[in-house]
Every structure is written in C-alpha cells, then in structure tokens.
Design a protein around this motif. Structure first.
Motif, PDB file in Angstrom:
ATOM      1  N   UNK A 166     -62.764 -64.143 -22.779  1.00 11.46           N
ATOM      2  CA  UNK A 166     -64.189 -64.468 -22.879  1.00 11.46           C
ATOM      3  C   UNK A 166     -65.022 -63.271 -22.443  1.00 11.46           C
ATOM      4  N   UNK A 167     -65.964 -62.897 -23.283  1.00  8.89           N
ATOM      5  CA  UNK A 167     -66.830 -61.764 -22.937  1.00  8.89           C
ATOM      6  C   UNK A 167     -68.302 -62.161 -22.898  1.00  8.89           C
ATOM      7  N   UNK A 168     -68.602 -63.426 -23.264  1.00  4.87           N
ATOM      8  CA  UNK A 168     -69.973 -63.936 -23.202  1.00  4.87           C
ATOM      9  C   UNK A 168     -69.890 -65.436 -23.436  1.00  4.87           C
ATOM     10  N   UNK A 169     -70.998 -66.122 -23.271  1.00  9.94           N
ATOM     11  CA  UNK A 169     -71.000 -67.563 -23.509  1.00  9.94           C
ATOM     12  C   UNK A 169     -70.616 -67.855 -24.951  1.00  9.94           C
ATOM     13  N   UNK A 170     -69.435 -68.461 -25.151  1.00 11.21           N
ATOM     14  CA  UNK A 170     -68.990 -68.818 -26.498  1.00 11.21           C
ATOM     15  C   UNK A 170     -68.474 -67.658 -27.316  1.00 11.21           C
ATOM     16  N   UNK A 171     -68.318 -66.486 -26.696  1.00  9.83           N
ATOM     17  CA  UNK A 171     -67.846 -65.296 -27.422  1.00  9.83           C
ATOM     18  C   UNK A 171     -66.533 -64.827 -26.809  1.00  9.83           C
ATOM     19  N   UNK A 172     -65.514 -64.660 -27.652  1.00  9.69           N
ATOM     20  CA  UNK A 172     -64.220 -64.160 -27.185  1.00  9.69           C
ATOM     21  C   UNK A 172     -63.809 -62.949 -28.020  1.00  9.69           C
ATOM     22  N   UNK A 233     -65.189 -50.425 -30.300  1.00 10.40           N
ATOM     23  CA  UNK A 233     -66.636 -50.312 -30.545  1.00 10.40           C
ATOM     24  C   UNK A 233     -67.357 -51.603 -30.192  1.00 10.40           C
ATOM     25  N   UNK A 234     -66.749 -52.719 -30.561  1.00  7.19           N
ATOM     26  CA  UNK A 234     -67.385 -54.003 -30.262  1.00  7.19           C
ATOM     27  C   UNK A 234     -67.450 -54.252 -28.758  1.00  7.19           C
ATOM     28  N   UNK A 235     -66.376 -53.860 -28.052  1.00 10.87           N
ATOM     29  CA  UNK A 235     -66.376 -54.031 -26.591  1.00 10.87           C
ATOM     30  C   UNK A 235     -67.483 -53.197 -25.951  1.00 10.87           C
ATOM     31  N   UNK A 236     -67.719 -52.011 -26.493  1.00  8.56           N
ATOM     32  CA  UNK A 236     -68.795 -51.167 -25.961  1.00  8.56           C
ATOM     33  C   UNK A 236     -70.153 -51.815 -26.214  1.00  8.56           C
ATOM     34  N   UNK A 237     -70.334 -52.367 -27.423  1.00 11.03           N
ATOM     35  CA  UNK A 237     -71.601 -53.046 -27.726  1.00 11.03           C
ATOM     36  C   UNK A 237     -71.806 -54.249 -26.807  1.00 11.03           C
TER      37      UNK A 237
END
Length: 295
Positions: A166-172, A233-237
């Motif tokens: 999990x990296x945000x609410x509802x985002x993995x 790239x997505x992890x950086x964003x």
C-alpha cells in the motif's frame, strides 16, 4: 438597590479573577504555540487536530512503504541487470563455440564457463531483500532454487502470486516479478546450451542456432527491466505526491491550532491594560487596606 462595600469588593475580585484567567490563557497560547492546551479549550479545534494527526501518521507510514517499494524494485532491477550481463557473456561464448574449427578441449572450457554462469543466474534467482526472497512469489521465506547446484526449484501455489504494498489510500504497487516463469525458461535454455556443448558431434551450425534462443531470453530480460523501470518512475511520483500531501495537511493543522502571535500578544497587552485599569479604579472605590493587599 443599596450597593455595599462588600458588593464592591466582590465585583472587583471577580473581575480581577476573570482578567487573570484571560491573561493566563493568552500566556499559555504564546508559550505553547497552540491555541488549545486541552480539548475543553475548543472541542471543534481539538477534533479537527486529531483528524489531521491521523492523516499525518498515515502519510508517514505510506512514505515508509514507498521506501520498501524502492528497496524491492531497485534490488530487482540490479538482479535483472546481472542476468542480462550474464546472457551477453553466454552469447559471446556460444558465438565462439559455433565454429567447427574449435577442438573438443576448447569446447569443454566454454562449457565449463557456461555451467558457472548458469549457477550464477540460479544464485541471482535467490536474491533477498532483508529476509525475503524476492523471486519466490509470496513464498518469501523459501529460496526459489532450493538446490542451486542441481537446479531444483521450490514448488507451491504462491510462486506465481504477486506482492503488493500500500502506498496511498486504496493505491497499491506490485514490487515483484514472476521469478518462477522467468528463471525456469532461462535455466532450461542454459541447460540446452550446456548439453549441446557436451556433445562431441554437435556441429557449429547446431550450436549457432542456439543464439536466437539466447537473444530471445535477453529480450525478455530487457522487457522485465522496462517494467521495473516504469515502477521506479511511478514510485518516485507517488513519493512526490505524499510529500505534497504532507505539506498540505501540516498547513491545515497549523491553520487550525497554531497561535497567531501578533493577535495573541496584542490581546495580552490589552488584557494587561484592562487589568491595571481595574486595579487603579479599585484603589479609588475600595478601602485602602484591601487595595493595598491586592496590589
């Protein structure tokens, strides 16, 4: 109504007490930097503050999760880079071996290096992050190759499973690749190359035909690295998004409960003036002995 000396004294004391209470509250706000020191000071501000602190805690946890995501992805990318480099060396060796002028002894030397590269790739398949084997699917406690020398791969339903964080609410985000399929195909190809070199009657053409398979696996490695790069790239964003979210929530929390120093100091000065005026007026209407005591 008859106003007595006792009533004047009581009113003066009550007003002075109110003045002291107000100055005390303003003093706390100035010293602590917060407009509340307990929930009863302003329940609405207190409840909002609790909500903002929950948001900050969640953001900090997600930032730690992003760190874990980066660790997995960077380690995976490094492992794939090593596999790609190994396959390039395999291509060089097979190209060298695909020559009918090679003696049997020369082919045996090439075969020995090919076998060592195969062992190395199996070792890479058992790469760990912390105590977790990153190419074993969800079976992270067990290495992908339980016996690297024999090429024995673990079995289990979890091998084909993805690992998400999990990296945000509802985002993995998925942090692993399917190592079983990826490494088993490379290992099979490497075994075929080694067997072709073992055969004394293999022609240069037969060995050279393996180059297409090696190139095919190299392309697969490049495709996987592209996927991993996109995830980096997505992890950086996502890390940038979390930083902005942290700034916004911190700002809202500050607006909600931080002391407005210019306002608080002005009110403190006004309250002190009123308090001094009360004492001055009291000195004129209350018996001198009492006023002296109060002052």
């Amino acid at each position: 109504m008859r106003v007595t000396q006792s009533m004047l004294s009581s009113n003066l004391l009550r007003n002075l007490n109110t003045s002291y209470t107000k100055m005390s509250k303003l003093q706390e706000q100035i010293e602590s930097g917060s407009i509340i020191s307990r929930p009863s000071d302003d329940p609405v501000v207190a409840v909002k503050g609790m909500g903002y602190r929950v948001d900050i805690d969640k953001i900090e946890q997600y930032q730690r999760n992003i760190g874990e995501v980066n660790t997995w992805i960077d380690t995976t990318d490094d492992a794939l880079d090593q596999v790609g480099t190994s396959l390039i060396r395999v291509q060089e060796l097979v190209t060298q071996a695909a020559n009918d002028s090679n003696t049997d002894d020369e082919r045996k030397k090439i075969e020995a290096e090919i076998d060592q590269i195969q062992q190395q790739i199996r070792d890479i398949a058992n790469t760990k992050v912390g105590e977790n084997y990153i190419f074993s699917g969800t079976n992270t406690n067990t290495p992908l190759y339980t016996d690297t020398k024999a090429g024995t791969m673990q079995t289990g339903t979890g091998l084909a499973e993805t690992i998400t964080i999990n990296v945000f609410d509802g985002v993995t985000m998925q942090v692993n690749i399917e190592g079983e399929d990826f490494f088993s195909k490379i290992d099979t190809m490497m075994t075929d190359v080694s067997n072709a070199l073992k055969k004394t009657d293999s022609s240069g053409q037969e060995i050279g035909d393996l180059l297409n398979r090696i190139q095919g696996q190299s392309n697969v490695v490049l495709e996987q690295r592209a996927v991993v790069g996109a995830r980096q790239n997505r992890a950086e964003l996502m890390a940038n998004r979390l930083s902005m979210q942290e700034i916004n929530v911190t700002k809202q929390m500050s607006n909600n409960e931080d002391t407005d120093y210019s306002k608080a100091i002005t009110e403190m000065t006004t309250a002190e003036s009123i308090h001094q005026a009360s004492l001055s007026v009291g000195a004129k209407i209350i018996q001198q002995t009492l006023v002296d005591f109060i002052r």
